[in-house]
Design an enzyme around this catalytic site. Structure first.
Site, PDB file in Angstrom:
ATOM      1  CG  LEU A  82     -21.604  13.249  56.287  1.00 23.85           C
ATOM      2  CD1 LEU A  82     -20.415  13.703  57.126  1.00 23.85           C
ATOM      3  CD2 LEU A  82     -21.536  13.814  54.887  1.00 23.85           C
ATOM      4  CB  CYS A  83     -25.350   7.203  56.540  1.00 19.34           C
ATOM      5  SG  CYS A  83     -25.446   5.492  56.975  1.00 19.34           S
ATOM      6  CG  HIS A  84     -21.257   5.192  52.081  1.00 21.97           C
ATOM      7  ND1 HIS A  84     -20.463   5.460  53.173  1.00 21.97           N
ATOM      8  CD2 HIS A  84     -20.577   5.633  50.994  1.00 21.97           C
ATOM      9  CE1 HIS A  84     -19.346   6.042  52.757  1.00 21.97           C
ATOM     10  NE2 HIS A  84     -19.390   6.165  51.455  1.00 21.97           N
ATOM     11  CG  MET A 124     -24.425   4.609  60.948  1.00 20.67           C
ATOM     12  SD  MET A 124     -24.370   5.161  62.668  1.00 20.67           S
ATOM     13  CE  MET A 124     -25.737   6.294  62.704  1.00 20.67           C
ATOM     14  CD  GLU A 125     -27.073   1.168  57.244  1.00 19.12           C
ATOM     15  OE1 GLU A 125     -26.911   2.011  56.351  1.00 19.12           O
ATOM     16  OE2 GLU A 125     -26.141   0.852  58.034  1.00 19.12           O
ATOM     17  CG  ASP A 139     -46.921   7.449  66.885  1.00 13.75           C
ATOM     18  OD1 ASP A 139     -47.324   8.575  67.256  1.00 13.75           O
ATOM     19  OD2 ASP A 139     -47.373   6.861  65.881  1.00 13.75           O
TER      20      ASP A 139
END
Length: 169
Positions: A82-84, A124-125, A139
């Site tokens: 739901l992130c733009h 969020m970014e 990794d």
């Protein structure tokens, strides 16, 4: 149909019926938005030495982690349902190396800053950039240290928008 613009709960990604929806930001003013997130990965001193040297078997660990974090910030809306999608104006990642001490494990601290001019924030970014950068370190080093721990990922600061300035305690 319920008015999704006035949810019954403080969780803005749910409408009055509890259905998930993408928040409407169309009426919000485009302002400068900045978010800073951070986290760390703890590792064995031998692994830390490989990272610090820049000569791990797979190459420059921190250089590759920086690029991975930037790429991840740009793809956040593809990962978080739901992130733009956001037109980022800047993403920067910085790393601090902390050798082992008697009180603390060796670790690499990552700080990500994301910026945009738009109707919604970039928290969020910034958080995604930190997580993916730290996962990239994992990794690249897992062949010598599977016990690494990613820790303390959090939003440190947010500027812009209706909710104003936030600084984590």
């Amino acid at each position: 149909m319920a008015d999704a613009s006035s949810p019954a709960s403080p969780l803005t990604h749910f409408d009055r019926e509890g259905q998930a929806h993408m928040v409407d930001v169309g009426a919000k003013a485009a302002t400068r938005r900045v978010a800073v997130a951070s986290g760390r990965i703890e590792m064995l001193p031998e692994t830390f030495a490989l990272v610090a040297s820049g000569h791990a078997k797979k190459g420059d660990v921190l250089g590759i982690a920086r690029v991975a974090g930037i790429m991840a910030a740009k793809k956040t809306s593809d990962l978080i349902p739901l992130c733009h999608p956001i037109a980022l104006t800047r993403v920067a990642l910085d790393f601090e190396l902390h050798p082992a001490t008697e009180a603390a494990s060796a670790s690499v601290h990552c700080t990500a800053t994301a910026e945009t001019v738009g109707p919604t924030g970039v928290e969020m970014e910034a958080l995604t950039a930190v997580q993916v950068a730290l996962l990239t370190i994992y990794d690249m080093c897992k062949a010598v240290d599977r016990g690494m721990r990613i820790m303390d990922v959090r939003l440190r600061e947010k500027l812009g928008g209706k909710s104003g300035h936030f600084v984590a305690p």
